[in-house]
Enzyme design. Structure first.
Site, PDB file in Angstrom:
ATOM      1  CG  HIS A 111       5.593   4.544   0.664  1.00 36.32           C
ATOM      2  ND1 HIS A 111       6.400   4.546   1.778  1.00 36.32           N
ATOM      3  CD2 HIS A 111       6.395   4.696  -0.408  1.00 36.32           C
ATOM      4  CE1 HIS A 111       7.656   4.714   1.387  1.00 36.32           C
ATOM      5  NE2 HIS A 111       7.689   4.798   0.074  1.00 36.32           N
ATOM      6  CG  ASP A 155       7.287   3.918  -8.140  1.00 37.20           C
ATOM      7  OD1 ASP A 155       7.367   3.479  -6.984  1.00 37.20           O
ATOM      8  OD2 ASP A 155       8.275   4.209  -8.833  1.00 37.20           O
TER       9      ASP A 155
HETATM   10  C1  SDX Z   1       8.699   2.530  -3.771  1.00 38.60           C
HETATM   11  O1  SDX Z   1      10.428   2.007   0.808  1.00 38.60           O
HETATM   12  C2  SDX Z   1      10.512   3.032   0.021  1.00 38.60           C
HETATM   13  O2  SDX Z   1      10.850   4.131   0.406  1.00 38.60           O
HETATM   14  C3  SDX Z   1      10.198   2.737  -1.430  1.00 38.60           C
HETATM   15  C4  SDX Z   1      10.211   3.926  -2.367  1.00 38.60           C
HETATM   16  C5  SDX Z   1      11.575   4.527  -2.489  1.00 38.60           C
HETATM   17  O3  SDX Z   1      11.650   5.719  -2.838  1.00 38.60           O
HETATM   18  O4  SDX Z   1      12.571   3.801  -2.305  1.00 38.60           O
HETATM   19  O5  SDX Z   1       9.308   4.915  -1.912  1.00 38.60           O
HETATM   20  C6  SDX Z   1       9.789   3.536  -3.773  1.00 38.60           C
HETATM   21  O6  SDX Z   1       8.982   1.369  -3.779  1.00 38.60           O
HETATM   22  C7  SDX Z   1       7.261   3.005  -3.698  1.00 38.60           C
HETATM   23  C8  SDX Z   1       6.235   1.819  -3.576  1.00 38.60           C
HETATM   24  C9  SDX Z   1       5.989   1.287  -4.988  1.00 38.60           C
HETATM   25  N1  SDX Z   1       5.191   0.049  -4.957  1.00 38.60           N
HETATM   26  C10 SDX Z   1       3.933  -0.024  -5.410  1.00 38.60           C
HETATM   27  O7  SDX Z   1       3.295   0.956  -5.834  1.00 38.60           O
HETATM   28  C11 SDX Z   1       3.339  -1.436  -5.430  1.00 38.60           C
HETATM   29  C12 SDX Z   1       1.927  -1.405  -4.824  1.00 38.60           C
HETATM   30  N2  SDX Z   1       2.050  -1.100  -3.389  1.00 38.60           N
HETATM   31  C13 SDX Z   1       2.021  -2.265  -2.496  1.00 38.60           C
HETATM   32  O8  SDX Z   1       2.699  -3.378  -2.992  1.00 38.60           O
HETATM   33  C14 SDX Z   1       2.354  -1.865  -1.051  1.00 38.60           C
HETATM   34  O9  SDX Z   1       1.632  -0.737  -0.769  1.00 38.60           O
HETATM   35  C15 SDX Z   1       3.792  -1.623  -0.637  1.00 38.60           C
HETATM   36  C16 SDX Z   1       4.688  -2.758  -0.997  1.00 38.60           C
HETATM   37  C17 SDX Z   1       4.328  -0.372  -1.277  1.00 38.60           C
HETATM   38  C18 SDX Z   1       3.810  -1.427   0.881  1.00 38.60           C
HETATM   39  O10 SDX Z   1       3.511  -2.632   1.431  1.00 38.60           O
HETATM   40  P1  SDX Z   1       3.362  -2.791   3.048  1.00 38.60           P
HETATM   41  O11 SDX Z   1       3.858  -1.599   3.784  1.00 38.60           O
HETATM   42  O12 SDX Z   1       3.933  -4.108   3.383  1.00 38.60           O
HETATM   43  O13 SDX Z   1       1.840  -2.700   3.239  1.00 38.60           O
HETATM   44  P2  SDX Z   1       0.929  -3.936   3.383  1.00 38.60           P
HETATM   45  O14 SDX Z   1       1.204  -4.865   2.236  1.00 38.60           O
HETATM   46  O15 SDX Z   1       1.063  -4.433   4.777  1.00 38.60           O
HETATM   47  O16 SDX Z   1      -0.529  -3.287   3.143  1.00 38.60           O
HETATM   48  C19 SDX Z   1      -1.351  -2.960   4.228  1.00 38.60           C
HETATM   49  C20 SDX Z   1      -2.757  -3.237   3.718  1.00 38.60           C
HETATM   50  C21 SDX Z   1      -2.949  -4.700   3.301  1.00 38.60           C
HETATM   51  O17 SDX Z   1      -4.334  -4.986   3.440  1.00 38.60           O
HETATM   52  P3  SDX Z   1      -4.852  -5.681   4.844  1.00 38.60           P
HETATM   53  O18 SDX Z   1      -4.012  -6.936   5.019  1.00 38.60           O
HETATM   54  O19 SDX Z   1      -4.563  -4.654   5.927  1.00 38.60           O
HETATM   55  O20 SDX Z   1      -6.307  -5.947   4.632  1.00 38.60           O
HETATM   56  O21 SDX Z   1      -3.001  -2.469   2.530  1.00 38.60           O
HETATM   57  C22 SDX Z   1      -3.212  -3.335   1.425  1.00 38.60           C
HETATM   58  C23 SDX Z   1      -2.652  -4.692   1.825  1.00 38.60           C
HETATM   59  O22 SDX Z   1      -3.348  -5.729   1.138  1.00 38.60           O
HETATM   60  N3  SDX Z   1      -2.492  -2.758   0.290  1.00 38.60           N
HETATM   61  C24 SDX Z   1      -2.985  -2.673  -0.948  1.00 38.60           C
HETATM   62  C25 SDX Z   1      -1.997  -1.987  -1.681  1.00 38.60           C
HETATM   63  N4  SDX Z   1      -0.943  -1.704  -0.901  1.00 38.60           N
HETATM   64  C26 SDX Z   1      -1.252  -2.191   0.322  1.00 38.60           C
HETATM   65  N5  SDX Z   1      -4.147  -3.076  -1.497  1.00 38.60           N
HETATM   66  C27 SDX Z   1      -4.327  -2.813  -2.815  1.00 38.60           C
HETATM   67  N6  SDX Z   1      -3.424  -2.160  -3.591  1.00 38.60           N
HETATM   68  C28 SDX Z   1      -2.253  -1.726  -3.056  1.00 38.60           C
HETATM   69  N7  SDX Z   1      -1.369  -1.074  -3.827  1.00 38.60           N
END
Ligand code: SDX
Length: 431
Positions: free
Chosen positions: A308, A366
């Site tokens: 998140h 989710d």
């Molecule tokens: C919602 O914003 C809100 O409030 C949203 C929400 C709401 O109520 O409105 O809470 C609802 O959208 C919840 C989130 C649902 N999405 C998912 O479950 C999809 C999977 N999650 C990822 O896509 C991700 O975690 C995000 C999009 C939710 C957050 O992305 P960020 O904050 O941009 O984090 P990031 O991509 O910078 O990740 C940081 C690190 C990265 O690795 P490094 O570059 O540091 O090595 O964590 C890794 C990312 O690759 N990472 C993941 C991951 N999520 C982040 N790796 C594997 N699986 C994941 N799910």
């Protein structure tokens, strides 16, 4: 206490300026950078708005490190435990918990607006037979602006309030119609003697050939899920509604834009993506392979339902939903649901894996909601539609807060231009 200021010094040319700090009632303060461009001829750069406040808001507070979520100061745990959805909707929209009379009046106003214009029903048949219900929601909600465009003055508080009531009231009716269209079944009209969530379940699952009464456990689960999804500060879809609304467009068009943003798998589309991911993983034995894929930077696969932007602790909503999940599956006798067992094992393994622990990637709202929806007989491609029903009150509360602010200005971000500098034009024969 003296106003706090942050000094900015441009070491190249010795320019310096002091920027005022705006204090929050809770959580991080903000540096007012509005004078930066004038004093330093510079913009700030923050792709994804990781550290940028777009507005002042009094609606929802999140502390990602402590796993705190409060609507108008009330902890989500207390609201989930003690309220029904429309009570929370009133709180978000008007800023205070309603008295019994206020709630009764609010419920009656919502009930009076649950019908949709009969002409709107023809929109549903215009979509391709296998159109995704979120495409239908985006189109049909956007078309509400055609039905109410003339009699809404967004500067009139009564018109704003009526638009909010209409959107909250009609979203379940439109959502259920999306489901009936998918099934080729006749639409079911709302019934005024039912509460919000029972009415929705009846519009979803009733058949013209037999009586239908919603199971109280299912009704309570749905009502809770609407509460947990109601608002979440300046998330992508709410920020979309604010940006679209800042130009003065009508609230129905702004909310339709919010639906389009919520559809994305990185946002509200994640609940659908979680179930598709569990189907792809297939068995507990395959989990390690997919955990490795989620960690592989060259592999676009992400663990849906994990991570998140704000919560670097357990999403408080996920903890509540996890409990509902077990109650619903226990009641509906599907406790041996292979998807739930797979989800629980995936959660257990991921939470012990260094990659996820180091990055504080916990299950989010989710992760479990899709399993509950599936247990209630809601198909996977309707999961984000369910999120839409809950989030509508959040979107329209933020829109109302924004539009009623006399200092409102159109949202218009700038950029770091990295394109070509001026070029001499060449006629086509010279290229
Ligand atoms: C919602 O914003 C809100 O409030 C949203 C929400 C709401 O109520 O409105 O809470 C609802 O959208 C919840 C989130 C649902 N999405 C998912 O479950 C999809 C999977 N999650 C990822 O896509 C991700 O975690 C995000 C999009 C939710 C957050 O992305 P960020 O904050 O941009 O984090 P990031 O991509 O910078 O990740 C940081 C690190 C990265 O690795 P490094 O570059 O540091 O090595 O964590 C890794 C990312 O690759 N990472 C993941 C991951 N999520 C982040 N790796 C594997 N699986 C994941 N799910």
């Amino acid at each position: 206490m003296a106003e706090r200021k942050i000094k900015i010094i441009d070491s190249n040319n010795g320019l310096e300026s002091e920027l005022p700090v705006l204090e929050a009632s809770e959580g991080p303060s903000t540096i007012d950078i509005s004078s930066l461009y004038r004093d330093f001829d510079c913009f700030t750069y923050d792709p994804g708005f990781m550290a940028t406040a777009s507005c002042k808001s009094a609606i929802t507070y999140i502390d990602g490190d402590k796993g705190i979520l409060r609507y108008r100061g009330y902890p989500i745990e207390d609201l989930a435990e003690n309220c029904k959805f429309l009570e929370v909707a009133y709180l978000l929209l008007y800023g205070n918990l309603p008295t019994a009379d206020e709630l009764e009046n609010f419920e009656q106003r919502i009930t009076q607006h649950t019908l949709i214009n009969e002409n709107l029903k023809s929109f549903f048949s215009g979509f391709h037979y296998d159109a995704h219900p979120m495409a239908v929601m985006t189109g049909v909600v956007g078309s509400l602006s055609a039905f109410y465009h003339d009699n809404i003055d967004i500067n009139n508080p009564e018109d704003r309030d009526l638009a909010a009531i209409r959107l909250v009231a009609k979203m379940p009716t439109i959502a259920a119609a999306c489901f009936k269209r998918l099934r080729g079944e006749p639409f079911v009209y709302p019934q005024n003697d039912l509460d919000y969530s029972s009415n929705f379940l009846r519009m979803m699952f009733a058949q013209p050939t037999e009586q239908y009464e919603a199971d109280p456990v299912m009704t309570r689960a749905i009502d809770l899920l609407f509460i947990l999804h109601a608002d979440h500060e300046q998330n992508a879809s709410t920020s979309t509604v604010r940006l679209v609304g800042s130009s003065g467009s009508n609230p129905f068009a702004a909310v339709a834009a919010g639906i389009a943003s919520l559809w994305g798998p990185a946002h509200g589309g994640a609940n659908e993506a979680v179930l598709n991911m569990l189907d792809m993983i297939g068995s507990i034995q395959n989990i390690p392979k997919f955990i490795d894929r989620a960690k592989d930077k060259d592999d676009p696969f992400r663990l849906m339902g994990f991570g998140h932007r704000v919560y670097k602790n357990y999403d408080p909503r996920a903890a509540i939903i996890r409990k509902i999940c077990h109650e619903v599956l226990g009641k509906l006798g599907d406790h041996g649901d292979p998807q739930l067992e797979l989800a629980m094992k995936l959660e257990e393994i991921a939470l012990q894996d260094e990659y996820f622990v180091e990055r504080k990637l916990y299950p989010n709202v989710d992760f479990y909601s899709g399993i509950i929806y599936r247990a209630l007989g809601i198909p996977t491609n309707m999961f984000t539609v369910m999120f839409t029903i809950g989030r509508t009150i959040g979107w329209i509360s933020h829109w109302t807060e924004m539009i009623s602010d006399p200092r409102l200005r159109i949202g218009r971000p700038r950029q770091l231009y990295i394109g070509p500098t001026q070029q001499a034009f060449r006629q086509i024969g010279e290229r």
